[in-house]
Structure formats: C-alpha cells, structure tokens
Design an enzyme around this catalytic site. Structure first.
Site, PDB file in Angstrom:
ATOM      1  CG  HIS A  64       4.583   1.012  -2.928  1.00 52.57           C
ATOM      2  ND1 HIS A  64       4.967  -0.213  -2.413  1.00 52.57           N
ATOM      3  CD2 HIS A  64       3.229   1.091  -2.746  1.00 52.57           C
ATOM      4  CE1 HIS A  64       3.889  -0.847  -1.954  1.00 52.57           C
ATOM      5  NE2 HIS A  64       2.825  -0.078  -2.135  1.00 52.57           N
TER       6      HIS A  64
ATOM      7  CG  HIS B 198      -0.269  -0.130  -5.755  1.00 52.94           C
ATOM      8  ND1 HIS B 198      -0.238  -1.493  -5.615  1.00 52.94           N
ATOM      9  CD2 HIS B 198       0.040   0.375  -4.524  1.00 52.94           C
ATOM     10  CE1 HIS B 198       0.068  -1.802  -4.356  1.00 52.94           C
ATOM     11  NE2 HIS B 198       0.253  -0.693  -3.678  1.00 52.94           N
TER      12      HIS B 198
HETATM   13 ZN    ZN Z   1       0.897  -0.454  -1.778  1.00 54.58          ZN
END
Ligand code: ZN
Length: 275
Positions: free
Chosen positions: A175, A179
């Site tokens: 995850h 970003h």
């Molecule tokens: Zn996040």
C-alpha cells in the site's frame, strides 16, 4: 465493460488522475500476508491527530513536524504551500518515476526486511514497475523504521521515505509503495458518493479528513471505471470508527472488508495505464 478501478492521482501540479478499467471483480492477488479481516489501515502516527491546518490542497494534519494527509500520506512543504503558479510544470513530471523505475535503499536498522522485499517482488510480479537498488541516483526511496506506516505521494525529488513500524505488514508495505508511485486512497475519488455512504457521525474525531474527496481537497482529476472495493488503496467499512459502527458502507448499507493481501485487478490495471 469497464468495471473496477481506482483513482490514481499523481501529485504535482496539474494533478492528473490515472485509472484504468478491468473486467471482473476486484480480485485480490494473495501474497500470504495479513488476512483481509485483520488487516489494519495505515497511519503515520497511530492515535495522534495533530493539528488540522489549511493547505493549498485542503486540510492536512501537522503531527511531529510532518504534514500528514489522509492518515499516512506525507506532504512536502512545497506540496502544502506551493510557491509559484500552479499550472503545467515539472511537478507533474516529477510525480511519476521515470521509466517506471524506482530506486531504493533499505535502512539497516529496519527489522523484518522481508516485508519490503516481498512487497517489491509483488509489485514486480504484477505490474511493469521495477525496483532497483540505488547506487548514486538522486531520486530514491529509503525504507526505514517509523512510528506507523507512511509514505510521500509520488516521486518528490531527492531522498524520500517509506516509514514502517513493526506492525506494518507486507500488505501495508505494498500500500505505501502505491502512495510512493502516486496513488491516493480509493475512497477519496470524486465519484465515490455513487458507490458508498460516508457515515461521518461514526468517524473518530480528527480523522474526518481521511474521507474527503480529492476534489474537495483541491486536487483535480478524473475517475475512470468504477470504485474498486477490493483496491489495496481502499479503506475498510470500519476504518477510523469511533464506536464500532461503519464509517463507509456500500450504497445498500452493507459493509465490506479492508483488503491488504495484494494488488487488486483494478490496482494492476490502473498502474498499467499510469506506468
Ligand atoms: Zn494510505
């Protein structure tokens, strides 16, 4: 038929949204990491809300001298209060990693470094993005110990960090890499109200901005395809709940699990378009 998808926002001036379309469900690719049920949503500073401040791109939280957006995204000073005109510029170009190559180092003090290497292997298996150990490159990511799980958004120039506390799983690391590649959270899509209800009364005080649509926060972009409930960038129904009641439901009121096993089909398709 387009179905899944996520909103991929490249930070940088014109803020573009990259998306894709994929068929079928939000099929997650299992990696053997945390199960969907017990996966934790990422936070840079768990339990701390800091001070809410207005920035060029909407309200962010200032915690321990860092500018935190949506819980785990670290904004640079330039991203919070950009100087100069916000028009087409190098910002967009610097938000994306050239040639889809991310240079990186791993701090020697980081425990369980397999979280990083497994997450990198996952990204390389399912996307065109490549990760290369940094030698002398100017722009790179260092994975290091942090108080929570956090990352900058996109390539910011120079050294940037992905911070991983001991509680951050391989899925959380996948995850955070998302970003660093330029992805925002799925529930902040501009069109999310078509797919979900946000139950503000159940959100922990100080965390309301984690559920703000990127358009409202000041980002421009376009959503393609449908919101992807299985995206690794999507919160779960109970993320940041103050009372055990859901903060996000589907339009029919049903709840859904957070998914942090791996990239969904929509995640992968979106990255394909972007990179
Ligand atoms: Zn996040």
């Amino acid at each position: 038929m387009k179905k899944t998808n996520l909103s991929l926002l490249m930070l940088g001036v014109g803020m573009s949204v990259f998306t894709s379309c994929s068929k079928e469900q939000e099929t997650a690719v299992p990696t053997g990491s945390a199960s969907a049920q017990d996966a934790k949503v990422e936070e840079a500073y768990p339990g701390q809300t800091g001070t809410a401040l207005p920035g060029k791109f909407g309200v962010y939280q200032q915690i321990n001298g860092e500018n935190i957006l949506e819980g785990d995204i670290i904004l640079t000073a330039a991203q919070v209060n950009p100087t100069g005109p916000q028009t087409e510029s190098a910002g967009r170009n610097t938000g994306k990693w050239p040639s889809a190559v991310v240079y990186y180092t791993i701090d020697a003090a980081l425990p369980s470094q397999n979280r990083v290497t497994d997450a990198i292997t996952h990204w390389q298996t399912y996307t065109p993005v490549r990760f290369v150990k940094r030698t002398t490159q100017a722009n790179y990511v260092t994975f290091r110990v942090g108080s929570g799980c956090s990352s900058n958004i996109g390539m910011i120039g120079g050294r940037q960090y992905i911070n991983l506390a001991s509680g951050c799983s391989t899925g959380n690391t996948i995850h955070e890499i998302g970003h660093a590649l330029g992805l925002f959270h799925e529930q902040t899509r501009n069109d999310r109200d078509t797919y979900v209800n946000i139950l503000t009364q159940n959100i922990q005080a100080g965390y309301e901005n984690n559920f703000t649509k990127y358009g409202v926060s000041g980002y421009s972009g376009t959503d393609f395809g449908a919101l992807d409930f299985g995206s690794i960038m999507m919160y779960g129904s109970f993320s940041f709940s103050s009372n055990g009641q859901p903060t996000i439901t589907k339009k029919d009121g049903s709840t859904f699990n957070i998914q942090r096993n791996g990239l969904s089909a929509g995640d992968r398709a979106g990255i394909d378009v972007m990179y």
